[in-house]
Design a protein around this motif. Structure first.
Motif, PDB file in Angstrom:
ATOM      1  N   UNK A  21       0.823  -1.207   0.000  1.00  0.00           N
ATOM      2  CA  UNK A  21       0.000   0.000   0.000  1.00  0.00           C
ATOM      3  C   UNK A  21       0.856   1.255   0.000  1.00  0.00           C
ATOM      4  N   UNK A  22       0.250   2.362  -0.388  1.00  0.00           N
ATOM      5  CA  UNK A  22       0.962   3.631  -0.365  1.00  0.00           C
ATOM      6  C   UNK A  22       1.337   3.955   1.078  1.00  0.00           C
ATOM      7  N   UNK A  23       2.619   4.270   1.277  1.00  0.00           N
ATOM      8  CA  UNK A  23       3.128   4.506   2.624  1.00  0.00           C
ATOM      9  C   UNK A  23       4.008   5.750   2.649  1.00  0.00           C
ATOM     10  N   UNK A  24       4.113   6.329   3.832  1.00  0.00           N
ATOM     11  CA  UNK A  24       5.000   7.457   4.074  1.00  0.00           C
ATOM     12  C   UNK A  24       6.413   6.937   4.339  1.00  0.00           C
ATOM     13  N   UNK A  25       7.370   7.834   4.475  1.00  0.00           N
ATOM     14  CA  UNK A  25       8.758   7.426   4.692  1.00  0.00           C
ATOM     15  C   UNK A  25       8.946   6.672   6.001  1.00  0.00           C
ATOM     16  N   UNK A  26       8.061   6.879   6.992  1.00  0.00           N
ATOM     17  CA  UNK A  26       8.155   6.138   8.256  1.00  0.00           C
ATOM     18  C   UNK A  26       7.378   4.824   8.203  1.00  0.00           C
ATOM     19  N   UNK A  27       6.941   4.432   7.017  1.00  0.00           N
ATOM     20  CA  UNK A  27       6.181   3.208   6.742  1.00  0.00           C
ATOM     21  C   UNK A  27       4.708   3.303   7.134  1.00  0.00           C
ATOM     22  N   UNK A  28       4.282   4.391   7.765  1.00  0.00           N
ATOM     23  CA  UNK A  28       2.859   4.545   8.074  1.00  0.00           C
ATOM     24  C   UNK A  28       2.089   4.656   6.764  1.00  0.00           C
ATOM     25  N   UNK A  29       0.864   4.149   6.744  1.00  0.00           N
ATOM     26  CA  UNK A  29       0.091   4.257   5.507  1.00  0.00           C
ATOM     27  C   UNK A  29      -0.279   5.717   5.227  1.00  0.00           C
ATOM     28  N   UNK A  30      -0.298   6.069   3.962  1.00  0.00           N
ATOM     29  CA  UNK A  30      -0.830   7.374   3.591  1.00  0.00           C
ATOM     30  C   UNK A  30      -2.323   7.303   3.914  1.00  0.00           C
ATOM     31  N   UNK A  31      -2.744   8.099   4.858  1.00  0.00           N
ATOM     32  CA  UNK A  31      -4.119   8.044   5.359  1.00  0.00           C
ATOM     33  C   UNK A  31      -4.722   9.443   5.288  1.00  0.00           C
ATOM     34  N   UNK A  32      -5.833   9.550   4.584  1.00  0.00           N
ATOM     35  CA  UNK A  32      -6.483  10.839   4.389  1.00  0.00           C
ATOM     36  C   UNK A  32      -7.763  10.866   5.221  1.00  0.00           C
ATOM     37  N   UNK A  33      -7.851  11.776   6.192  1.00  0.00           N
ATOM     38  CA  UNK A  33      -9.068  11.874   7.005  1.00  0.00           C
ATOM     39  C   UNK A  33     -10.261  12.281   6.143  1.00  0.00           C
ATOM     40  N   UNK A  34     -11.408  11.756   6.489  1.00  0.00           N
ATOM     41  CA  UNK A  34     -12.637  12.077   5.774  1.00  0.00           C
ATOM     42  C   UNK A  34     -13.597  12.817   6.692  1.00  0.00           C
ATOM     43  N   UNK A  35     -14.316  13.751   6.115  1.00  0.00           N
ATOM     44  CA  UNK A  35     -15.289  14.553   6.851  1.00  0.00           C
ATOM     45  C   UNK A  35     -16.660  13.887   6.750  1.00  0.00           C
ATOM     46  N   UNK A  36     -17.316  13.751   7.873  1.00  0.00           N
ATOM     47  CA  UNK A  36     -18.669  13.185   7.865  1.00  0.00           C
ATOM     48  C   UNK A  36     -19.640  14.203   7.295  1.00  0.00           C
ATOM     49  N   UNK A  37     -20.466  13.746   6.353  1.00  0.00           N
ATOM     50  CA  UNK A  37     -21.474  14.628   5.761  1.00  0.00           C
ATOM     51  C   UNK A  37     -22.903  14.105   5.971  1.00  0.00           C
ATOM     52  N   UNK A  38     -23.016  12.870   6.460  1.00  0.00           N
ATOM     53  CA  UNK A  38     -24.341  12.307   6.745  1.00  0.00           C
ATOM     54  C   UNK A  38     -24.182  11.179   7.731  1.00  0.00           C
ATOM     55  N   UNK A  39     -25.147  11.057   8.637  1.00  0.00           N
ATOM     56  CA  UNK A  39     -25.155   9.966   9.598  1.00  0.00           C
ATOM     57  C   UNK A  39     -26.600   9.648   9.956  1.00  0.00           C
ATOM     58  N   UNK A  40     -26.978   8.386   9.865  1.00  0.00           N
ATOM     59  CA  UNK A  40     -28.298   7.922  10.268  1.00  0.00           C
ATOM     60  C   UNK A  40     -28.110   7.010  11.469  1.00  0.00           C
ATOM     61  N   UNK A  41     -28.349   7.517  12.672  1.00  0.00           N
ATOM     62  CA  UNK A  41     -28.155   6.677  13.878  1.00  0.00           C
ATOM     63  C   UNK A  41     -29.200   5.581  13.997  1.00  0.00           C
TER      64      UNK A  41
END
Length: 104
Positions: free
Chosen positions: A84-104
């Protein structure tokens, strides 16, 4: 409980290997995640784009910032970096996502 969502990117053809590795996830990694207050953690794969979508519940989202310093987390990242795509420290490239809808 707050939910956290993010996306990551697998290399083409790595979907089966990604699932295989997670089917045998290390117990010490699961313990670390649970101790950090993580629950209801799921990762989904879009086979057409090789994109991963993760969502989890975190008792304290700030506690997630402590995970990168943990030895087992660093080992897991190194273990996964070849598929998988990783950073130089081997952590995965991870893009936070914004919640736009939630049905509890």
């Amino acid at each position: 409980m707050p939910r956290v969502a993010f996306k990551m990117q697998l290399f083409k053809g790595a979907g089966e290997e990604y699932k295989k590795r997670h089917d045998k996830i290390w117990p010490e990694l699961c313990d670390l995640l649970k101790k950090a207050g993580i629950s209801d953690y799921s990762i989904f794969l879009d086979d057409t784009t090789h994109s991963l979508f993760g969502v989890l519940k975190a008792e304290d989202p700030q506690a997630l910032d402590q995970l990168p310093a943990q030895e087992v987390m660093q080992r897991w990242w190194k273990y996964m970096a070849d598929i998988m795509e990783s950073n130089t420290d081997h952590s995965p490239v991870s893009i936070p996502l914004k919640e736009v809808f939630y049905l509890p």
